[in-house]
Structure formats: structure tokens, C-alpha cells
Design a protein around this motif. Structure first.
Motif, short mmCIF file in Angstrom:
data_model
loop_
_atom_site.label_atom_id
_atom_site.label_comp_id
_atom_site.label_asym_id
_atom_site.label_seq_id
_atom_site.Cartn_x
_atom_site.Cartn_y
_atom_site.Cartn_z
N MET A 124 7.19 -0.60 6.89
CA MET A 124 7.06 0.55 6.02
C MET A 124 8.41 0.84 5.39
O MET A 124 9.45 0.70 6.03
N LEU A 125 8.38 1.27 4.14
CA LEU A 125 9.59 1.71 3.45
C LEU A 125 9.44 3.19 3.14
O LEU A 125 8.50 3.60 2.45
N SER A 126 10.35 4.00 3.67
CA SER A 126 10.26 5.44 3.51
C SER A 126 10.68 5.86 2.10
O SER A 126 11.28 5.07 1.36
N LEU A 166 3.88 0.52 2.31
CA LEU A 166 3.65 -0.44 3.39
C LEU A 166 3.64 -1.85 2.83
O LEU A 166 2.86 -2.16 1.93
N ASP A 167 4.51 -2.70 3.36
CA ASP A 167 4.54 -4.12 3.01
C ASP A 167 3.60 -4.83 3.98
O ASP A 167 3.92 -4.98 5.16
N VAL A 207 0.87 -1.18 0.00
CA VAL A 207 0.00 0.00 0.00
C VAL A 207 0.90 1.23 0.00
O VAL A 207 1.76 1.37 0.89
N SER A 208 0.73 2.11 -0.98
CA SER A 208 1.55 3.31 -1.09
C SER A 208 0.77 4.54 -0.65
O SER A 208 -0.41 4.67 -0.97
N PHE A 209 1.45 5.44 0.08
CA PHE A 209 0.82 6.68 0.53
C PHE A 209 1.91 7.67 0.93
O PHE A 209 2.91 7.31 1.53
#
Length: 237
Positions: free
Chosen positions: A148-150, A141-142, A134-136
Motif C-alpha cells: 500500500m502507498l499512503s 494498493l499495488d 486499487v485506490s481508496f
């Protein structure tokens, strides 16, 4: 069989809890300090950690904070310091629950069951559940690794309650969600006795997001309504 790791510097407590957990159908390991704990984490799959807050020569809060930076494993803190402030500090460091000493082992078993159930429960949201990422707001977000990947490539591991809070916000972007709704989604019927549980989760998530993105309003407080995630959300297979 769930694997529970007991971290306590008292050998009598370690043996008592290990034997009791095994009698109750759990796989249980013990560690006397942070070094032994890390060795077990490096070599075994651990489903939950029971951590004494006052280890000999070590601060359980520091261990909790370091654990949360690298692992999403649930943590239940044990401590002779049972005051409200200590409980809140434990939750703010990333613990999932808190049990003051002395305690009945049956109460610990009940908390273990609740925390594992909460950790494995997922908010009802078909689109998100079917998506691996999920991207935001520049983040990714995995949902499988609960990380989370910043935008800068920094990996942030999330505890169970923080992850479920974020998932709930992501499933309802740009909409204010009441604290009651978030409590229901994150903790279900087994709510913790602390009214600040959701506020603590929101505070930790904001700190992660603010530190790297410098966007303090990714999660916004809406007066008299609750909290809102202010971002476009995209789901990826």
C-alpha cells in the motif's frame, strides 16, 4: 522450486529441516540469526520463512514485526511457547501461521503448503484481478507488489492474509461482510484453528490506515454483521 528460509539458532534443527525440506522438493537455506537472515533476503528470492521465536539474544516477535514492514514474504513461527496468547501475538506481529515445538516435520510441510497456497490464492473478483492498482481513501494498493502507498507516500508491505483481507473488502466496498465470508475468502478450506484470525488481520489493517490517514473508520465494524470498508474504490490498469 519454492525457496524456504529456516531461521533457528539450533544447528541440529537447521540441518534437520534443511535436509528434510530438500528431500521433499524444496530449495532450503538456513540462518542462525536475524543478521544472516537479512543477508539471504538481500541476495536471494525467498518464498517463505520458518522463524524460531526464541533466537539466542533476539526476539522473534520483533524480527517478525520488522520483516513485515519491509517484506510480504510469508512467515511461519516456531516456538516452544505454544500457548494461545503467544500464537495470537505472533499473528498480530504479521506471521501467517504458528507451529509449537516439538513438532513433526511432516506437520511443518503441511503448513508450508497451506500458507503458500493461501498466499498465492486470489479472491474471485474480475475487476480487481485485472487491475494493477486499487485506490481508496487516499491510499493506493499495488496488487502486484502487495504493497500500500499512503497519501503521504509511505510504503506499507502486507502479509498474505492481510493482503487477501484487504482485497476482499475492496472488492465489496460499502457493504458489510460477515466474518464467515471473510474467513472463506482469506483462508479457504484450510482455516486456522484460531477464531480470531480475521479479527487480527482487520486489526493490523486498521493500524496501518489509522496511523497515517487518521481515519479510524476506513474499516468499520457493523454490529451483528461483520466488517465494512467505507470508501469509494477505483481500479487502475
Amino acid at each position: 522450486m519454492d525457496h524456504i528460509l529456516i531461521v533457528d539458532d539450533d544447528p541440529n534443527i537447521r540441518q534437520l529441516l534443511r535436509d528434510y525440506l530438500r528431500e521433499m522438493g524444496y530449495d532450503a537455506s538456513t540462518a542462525a540469526n536475524g543478521t544472516q537472515m537479512q543477508r539471504i533476503l538481500d541476495t536471494s528470492q525467498v518464498d517463505l520463512i520458518v522463524l524460531d521465536l526464541m533466537l539466542d539474544g533476539e526476539d522473534g516477535l520483533d524480527i517478525t514485526r520488522e520483516l513485515r514492514r519491509a517484506h510480504s514474504v510469508p512467515i511461519i513461527i516456531l516456538s516452544a511457547r505454544g500457548g494461545l496468547l503467544d500464537r495470537i501475538l505472533g499473528l498480530e506481529m504479521g506471521a501467517d501461521d504458528y507451529l509449537p515445538k516439538p513438532f513433526d516435520p511432516r506437520e511443518l510441510i503441511a503448513k508450508i503448503k497451506v500458507v503458500l497456497r493461501r498466499t498465492r490464492a486470489m479472491p474471485a473478483a474480475p475487476r480487481a484481478d485485472a487491475s494493477a492498482f486499487v485506490s481508496f481513501a487516499g491510499w493506493r494498493l499495488d496488487t502486484r507488489m502487495k504493497q500500500m502507498l499512503s497519501p503521504e507516500g509511505v510504503v506499507v508491505s502486507l502479509g498474505g492474509s492481510d493482503y487477501r483481507t484487504l482485497r476482499t473488502l475492496l472488492d465489496h466496498p460499502n457493504r458489510p461482510l460477515s466474518r464467515e465470508f471473510l474467513l472463506d475468502q482469506v483462508f479457504g478450506k484450510e482455516r486456522t484453528p484460531l477464531d480470531r484470525s480475521i479479527d487480527v488481520c482487520i486489526s493490523r489493517l486498521r493500524q496501518h490506515l489509522k496511523d497515517v490517514t487518521r481515519r479510524p473508520e476506513v474499516i468499520r465494524t457493523v454490529r451483528n454483521e461483520g466488517y465494512m470498508l467505507v470508501a469509494d474504490v477505483a481500479y487502475e490498469a
